[in-house]
Write a protein that holds these residues in place. Structure first.
Motif, short mmCIF file in Angstrom:
data_model
loop_
_atom_site.label_atom_id
_atom_site.label_comp_id
_atom_site.label_asym_id
_atom_site.label_seq_id
_atom_site.Cartn_x
_atom_site.Cartn_y
_atom_site.Cartn_z
N GLU A 13 -3.47 -0.95 -12.51
CA GLU A 13 -3.45 -0.69 -10.30
C GLU A 13 -3.56 -1.80 -9.71
OE1 GLU A 13 -5.10 3.25 -7.45
OE2 GLU A 13 -4.84 3.55 -9.76
N LEU A 14 -4.51 -2.40 -9.76
CA LEU A 14 -4.67 -3.19 -9.48
C LEU A 14 -4.41 -4.58 -8.90
CD1 LEU A 14 -8.78 -2.56 -9.37
CD2 LEU A 14 -7.28 -2.38 -7.81
N LYS A 15 -3.64 -4.46 -10.12
CA LYS A 15 -3.04 -5.41 -10.21
C LYS A 15 -1.56 -6.27 -9.84
CE LYS A 15 -1.32 -8.92 -14.13
NZ LYS A 15 -1.16 -9.10 -16.26
N GLU A 16 -1.35 -4.78 -9.91
CA GLU A 16 -0.08 -4.42 -9.59
C GLU A 16 0.25 -4.62 -6.92
OE1 GLU A 16 3.53 -3.43 -10.01
OE2 GLU A 16 2.78 -4.75 -12.14
N LYS A 17 -1.20 -3.42 -6.77
CA LYS A 17 -1.59 -3.84 -5.38
C LYS A 17 -1.93 -5.32 -5.28
CE LYS A 17 -3.51 0.73 -5.06
NZ LYS A 17 -5.32 1.20 -4.61
N ALA A 18 -2.31 -6.03 -6.04
CA ALA A 18 -3.07 -7.72 -5.59
C ALA A 18 -1.52 -8.12 -5.21
CB ALA A 18 -3.67 -8.48 -6.57
N LYS A 19 -0.38 -7.97 -6.24
CA LYS A 19 1.15 -8.31 -6.16
C LYS A 19 1.81 -8.20 -5.39
CE LYS A 19 2.10 -9.27 -11.36
NZ LYS A 19 3.64 -8.64 -12.00
N ALA A 21 0.76 -6.97 -2.18
CA ALA A 21 -0.20 -7.66 -0.98
C ALA A 21 -0.13 -9.64 -0.83
CB ALA A 21 -1.81 -7.70 -1.24
N MET A 22 0.21 -10.10 -2.15
CA MET A 22 0.61 -11.54 -1.84
C MET A 22 2.21 -10.95 -1.12
SD MET A 22 -1.81 -13.13 -2.29
CE MET A 22 -0.82 -15.32 -3.31
N GLY A 23 2.69 -10.37 -1.62
CA GLY A 23 4.10 -10.25 -1.09
C GLY A 23 4.54 -10.20 0.29
N SER A 24 3.99 -9.43 0.49
CA SER A 24 3.60 -9.19 2.10
C SER A 24 3.60 -10.16 2.95
CB SER A 24 3.16 -7.82 2.47
OG SER A 24 1.50 -8.20 2.04
N LYS A 25 2.50 -10.60 2.61
CA LYS A 25 1.63 -12.37 3.23
C LYS A 25 2.20 -13.36 2.76
CE LYS A 25 -2.15 -10.88 3.78
NZ LYS A 25 -2.69 -10.58 5.56
N LYS A 26 3.45 -13.61 2.26
CA LYS A 26 4.20 -14.77 1.73
C LYS A 26 5.67 -13.79 2.50
CE LYS A 26 7.35 -16.30 -1.44
NZ LYS A 26 8.28 -16.66 -2.67
N ASP A 27 5.95 -12.40 2.58
CA ASP A 27 6.88 -12.51 3.70
C ASP A 27 5.97 -13.03 5.35
OD1 ASP A 27 8.46 -11.67 1.68
OD2 ASP A 27 8.39 -9.97 1.80
N GLU A 28 5.25 -12.18 5.58
CA GLU A 28 5.11 -12.95 7.11
C GLU A 28 4.56 -14.54 7.62
OE1 GLU A 28 1.03 -11.56 7.20
OE2 GLU A 28 2.14 -9.07 6.93
N ALA A 29 4.62 -14.70 6.79
CA ALA A 29 4.07 -17.12 6.81
C ALA A 29 5.73 -16.93 6.72
CB ALA A 29 3.85 -17.52 5.02
N GLN A 30 6.28 -16.64 6.15
CA GLN A 30 7.77 -16.49 6.20
C GLN A 30 8.25 -16.95 7.55
OE1 GLN A 30 10.21 -14.79 2.59
NE2 GLN A 30 9.45 -17.14 1.69
N GLU A 31 7.49 -15.63 7.45
CA GLU A 31 8.62 -15.11 9.04
C GLU A 31 8.37 -15.75 10.19
OE1 GLU A 31 10.96 -12.77 12.12
OE2 GLU A 31 10.93 -13.21 10.23
N ARG A 32 6.33 -16.23 9.85
CA ARG A 32 5.94 -17.34 11.42
C ARG A 32 6.40 -18.59 10.99
NH1 ARG A 32 1.68 -14.73 9.17
NH2 ARG A 32 0.87 -16.67 7.76
#
Length: 61
Positions: A13-19, A21-32
């Motif tokens: 469960e924690l592994k999936e949550k980390a994935k 979170a990383m995906g959303s951060k990646k999306d935010e970085a791409q948008e910026r």
């Protein structure tokens, strides 16, 4: 369900949550990055237009 299974489930469960979170951060970085690129292109276009306008004024006699 044994204790080992509970720990494995929690770890998964924690592994999936980390994935996620990383995906959303990646999306935010791409948008910026996309917004910064668009801003840079707009500034370049504006500078070119201003240079062309000054050139036209200099030779508009």
């Amino acid at each position: 369900m044994g204790t080992k299974d509970q720990f494995n489930d929690k770890a998964q469960e924690l592994k999936e949550k980390a994935k996620q979170a990383m995906g959303s951060k990646k999306d935010e970085a791409q948008e910026r990055t996309r917004k910064a690129k668009e801003k840079n292109q707009e500034e370049t276009r504006r500078a070119q237009q201003e240079a062309q306008d000054r050139f036209d004024q200099d030779y508009d006699i």
